[in-house]
Scaffold this motif. Structure first.
Motif, PDB file in Angstrom:
ATOM      1  N   HIS A  56       0.914  -1.312  -0.094  1.00 60.12           N
ATOM      2  CA  HIS A  56       0.017  -0.091  -0.066  1.00 60.12           C
ATOM      3  C   HIS A  56       0.967   1.096   0.058  1.00 60.12           C
ATOM      4  O   HIS A  56       0.533   2.092  -0.723  1.00 60.12           O
ATOM      5  N   TYR A  57       1.901   1.411   0.898  1.00 61.78           N
ATOM      6  CA  TYR A  57       2.615   2.484   1.271  1.00 61.78           C
ATOM      7  C   TYR A  57       3.833   2.517   0.431  1.00 61.78           C
ATOM      8  O   TYR A  57       4.765   3.804   0.187  1.00 61.78           O
ATOM      9  N   GLY A  58       4.635   1.131   0.151  1.00 64.77           N
ATOM     10  CA  GLY A  58       5.906   1.249  -0.431  1.00 64.77           C
ATOM     11  C   GLY A  58       6.785   0.978   0.418  1.00 64.77           C
ATOM     12  O   GLY A  58       6.599   1.103   1.665  1.00 64.77           O
ATOM     13  N   VAL A  59       7.913   0.557   0.410  1.00 59.83           N
ATOM     14  CA  VAL A  59       8.959  -0.195   1.367  1.00 59.83           C
ATOM     15  C   VAL A  59       9.863   0.947   2.011  1.00 59.83           C
ATOM     16  O   VAL A  59      10.124   0.802   3.018  1.00 59.83           O
ATOM     17  N   ASN A  60       9.607   2.021   1.722  1.00 55.28           N
ATOM     18  CA  ASN A  60      10.273   3.231   2.392  1.00 55.28           C
ATOM     19  C   ASN A  60       9.224   4.157   3.024  1.00 55.28           C
ATOM     20  O   ASN A  60       9.773   5.367   3.401  1.00 55.28           O
ATOM     21  N   CYS A  61       8.184   3.732   3.439  1.00 56.68           N
ATOM     22  CA  CYS A  61       7.238   4.425   4.051  1.00 56.68           C
ATOM     23  C   CYS A  61       7.555   4.756   5.570  1.00 56.68           C
ATOM     24  O   CYS A  61       8.417   4.240   6.303  1.00 56.68           O
ATOM     25  N   LYS A  62       7.079   5.742   6.044  1.00 56.24           N
ATOM     26  CA  LYS A  62       6.903   6.184   7.607  1.00 56.24           C
ATOM     27  C   LYS A  62       5.639   6.444   7.984  1.00 56.24           C
ATOM     28  O   LYS A  62       4.834   7.400   7.575  1.00 56.24           O
ATOM     29  N   ILE A  63       5.081   5.466   8.932  1.00 55.36           N
ATOM     30  CA  ILE A  63       3.706   5.626   9.330  1.00 55.36           C
ATOM     31  C   ILE A  63       3.443   5.248  10.698  1.00 55.36           C
ATOM     32  O   ILE A  63       4.523   4.756  11.385  1.00 55.36           O
ATOM     33  N   ALA A  64       2.255   5.567  11.272  1.00 56.96           N
ATOM     34  CA  ALA A  64       2.047   5.127  12.513  1.00 56.96           C
ATOM     35  C   ALA A  64       1.099   3.985  12.562  1.00 56.96           C
ATOM     36  O   ALA A  64       0.360   3.909  11.754  1.00 56.96           O
ATOM     37  N   TYR A  65       1.155   3.314  13.548  1.00 54.41           N
ATOM     38  CA  TYR A  65       0.098   2.263  13.873  1.00 54.41           C
ATOM     39  C   TYR A  65      -0.854   2.212  14.858  1.00 54.41           C
ATOM     40  O   TYR A  65      -0.318   2.413  16.005  1.00 54.41           O
ATOM     41  N   ILE A  66      -1.977   2.160  14.771  1.00 54.95           N
ATOM     42  CA  ILE A  66      -3.127   2.358  15.967  1.00 54.95           C
ATOM     43  C   ILE A  66      -3.834   0.888  16.090  1.00 54.95           C
ATOM     44  O   ILE A  66      -4.198   0.424  15.140  1.00 54.95           O
ATOM     45  N   SER A  67      -3.388   0.229  17.187  1.00 54.70           N
ATOM     46  CA  SER A  67      -3.858  -1.146  17.553  1.00 54.70           C
ATOM     47  C   SER A  67      -5.333  -0.785  18.282  1.00 54.70           C
ATOM     48  O   SER A  67      -5.365  -0.434  19.610  1.00 54.70           O
TER      49      SER A  67
END
Length: 144
Positions: A56-67
């Protein structure tokens, strides 16, 4: 509360993806994950999630994760150590806790994470915290 059932979901443009063990909502800079009741989040399932994220974002993405812990499931907190040793795309994560057990588990996960981990009581609080991370303040978000 499930993300799709919340009023805050109407404020975001997102893509929903489903795996056998959970549902994932992809926004511009963060993901909300809702695991199914009773599953064990094994390393193989985590790899499936990583592959989905990279697609979805590409391998070099920077994201946050909400569980969004709307269901009870098990997870080996040692996976955090292995994850952060091999992957560097998570900026921070939030665990939304709806019970005392969720809170205790999130506290344990926090001890194993090398990134910022917040415990929250609501979707609104979790999303607000993520959107205010310094890493994302320059990004424009797609609100409906």
């Amino acid at each position: 509360m499930k993300f799709e059932d919340s009023t805050i979901s109407k404020k975001f443009t997102y893509t929903k993806k489903t795996l056998a063990f959970g549902e994932f909502y992809f926004m511009d800079t963060f993901i909300i994950a809702e695991m199914k009741q009773g599953i064990h989040l094994s390393w193989n399932k985590i790899v499936e999630m990583i592959n989905l994220i990279h697609l979805h974002y590409g391998v070099n993405c920077k994201i946050a994760y909400i569980s969004n812990k709307i269901n009870s499931y098990s997870f080996d907190p040692n996976h955090w150590v292995y994850f952060f040793k091999h992957y560097d795309f998570l900026v921070a994560s939030v665990s939304i806790c709806y019970s005392e057990m969720n809170y205790i588990n999130a506290t344990l996960e926090k001890k194993f994470s090398s990134k910022s981990v917040k415990r929250s009581n609501s979707l609104e609080e979790a999303i607000s915290w993520v959107l205010n991370l310094d890493e994302f303040k320059t990004n424009s978000l797609k609100l409906k």
